[in-house]
Enzyme design. Sequence first.
Site, PDB file in Angstrom:
ATOM      1  CE1 TYR A   1      -9.980  20.975  47.490  1.00 10.03           C
ATOM      2  CE2 TYR A   1     -11.595  20.851  45.728  1.00 10.03           C
ATOM      3  CZ  TYR A   1     -11.113  20.416  46.952  1.00 10.03           C
ATOM      4  OH  TYR A   1     -11.755  19.417  47.621  1.00 10.03           O
TER       5      TYR A   1
ATOM      6  CG  HIS B   1     -17.054  14.347  45.067  1.00  8.06           C
ATOM      7  ND1 HIS B   1     -15.780  14.343  45.599  1.00  8.06           N
ATOM      8  CD2 HIS B   1     -17.194  13.153  44.436  1.00  8.06           C
ATOM      9  CE1 HIS B   1     -15.178  13.207  45.293  1.00  8.06           C
ATOM     10  NE2 HIS B   1     -16.018  12.459  44.588  1.00  8.06           N
ATOM     11  CG  ASP B   2     -14.231  17.226  47.131  1.00 10.90           C
ATOM     12  OD1 ASP B   2     -14.502  16.023  46.955  1.00 10.90           O
ATOM     13  OD2 ASP B   2     -13.408  17.848  46.434  1.00 10.90           O
ATOM     14  CB  THR B   3     -18.901  20.348  50.648  1.00 12.21           C
ATOM     15  OG1 THR B   3     -19.742  20.206  49.490  1.00 12.21           O
ATOM     16  CG2 THR B   3     -17.665  21.157  50.274  1.00 12.21           C
TER      17      THR B   3
END
Length: 472
Positions: free
Chosen positions: A170, A226-228
């Site tokens: 990731y 940001h991604d959550t």
Amino acid sequence: MRAALVLVSTLACAGSAFAASAFTFEPPAASPESSSANYTGQTNNTLSNGPLVPGKAFDRFIQIWIENTDYETAASSPVFQNLSTQGLLLDSFYAVTHPSEPNYIAAVGGDFFGAGDDNFYHIPQNISSVVDLLEEKNVSWASYQENMPYDGFTSFNFTSEDYLNGNGTYTYYVRKHNGLIIFDSVANVSSRALRIRNFNDFANDVKADVIPQWSFVTPNLVNDGHDTTIDFVGDWLNYWLVPLLADTKFNNNRTLILLTFDETETYTINNRIYTLVLGGGLPENLRNTTDSTFYTHYTALSTVEANWGLKALGRGDTNTTLNNVIDFVAKKTNWTNNGLAGNDTRIPLLNITGTIPGPLNAEFYIPFVAPNTSGVSAGGQGVFVSPLLDTALTLAKAPQPVNLTASGQANPWGTDPGFNYANGTEVIQPPAASASSTAPAGGKNAAVKLGAGVREGLLVVVGAVVGALMLL
């Protein structure tokens, strides 16, 4: 922008492709003071700082940035609600543009230089940042970047083992959230670049009680939201920040902590972001209260300038519409704010993006021009002038913006200059295109092709934002 407001992220980053990943928060280390293989970076020696430089209102200033969240969303979080009872809520605090990267640049450089995307950029050596101001007064500093692979890392991103799902890799770290490394005046100076440190170093620095007087902290792409989601951020804050608030090696009675966001998620509203002042240096009578003074990311610059009597950068930090000092600090330092507060109709639009001329905007390109050297800092000082500065080209003398994209030319500041510290010392690699799939190619010669007025290392920027934001 984040992928979605659900715990699912579908990302495609350089060197790695991701399937949809459902994220459930797990602590990346045993504690905030523990090293962890999940952080990927090796543990280096602890920081060496000079003698403490007393400030007028505080002796330590720590910024912690979270990502892409509307004010109301953050205000709905139980964790942020709980933290607000311990701190001062700044409910009229604004980011200065969209998307993420230009806000990070602005907070440490006083301008975002027209940037309207998250591409790879580097800013030439003669353009000063807050580091120049701090070092001139011997105020120690560092930046801590979660999941950065080694100190001084300059590349576009870094992909590592997916420690949350234990399945593949990731991209947890991105350069666009590391404002200082974008400045060549930091990245091309070894003693400065190596103060851009990873979270294993942070753990060591806390244990050794050497957290510097000025710090910028960036969590990784899941822990910063940001991604959550805001709930995931809340879990991270409960794990990382809440224990540190009780640790005097991080938060003593002369520490201020600014917990804020880079920008709103919704671009059509005026970029108001939930911001808290925490820390032992916050006066007791201000805890669990609200300050509705109009603030921006430039406030972080003007506040430290006022506190330590620093010079200014001559950009957003001397723009009297945008540079209000946190009110209780302003009172202790005899600085007068501009009176804007709450929903005052004179507050400018700060969600404008992509149309502001500047050297980092390929469609509205202008060269770097001299800062406002007649400006005055909130510390009552003048403007820091780099010894490399050529003041001949001012904003008034700048040429009309040109569309490099339409004419097939590359933005000269979109190529990686190759500064590398993988072995702990600087190596300059051959120029190469950046890892950004959309960043333009080009190098120092590209600037020459645009005309004699564009000379790398000789011209410095005033805030390209000024024309668009000085609406009063």
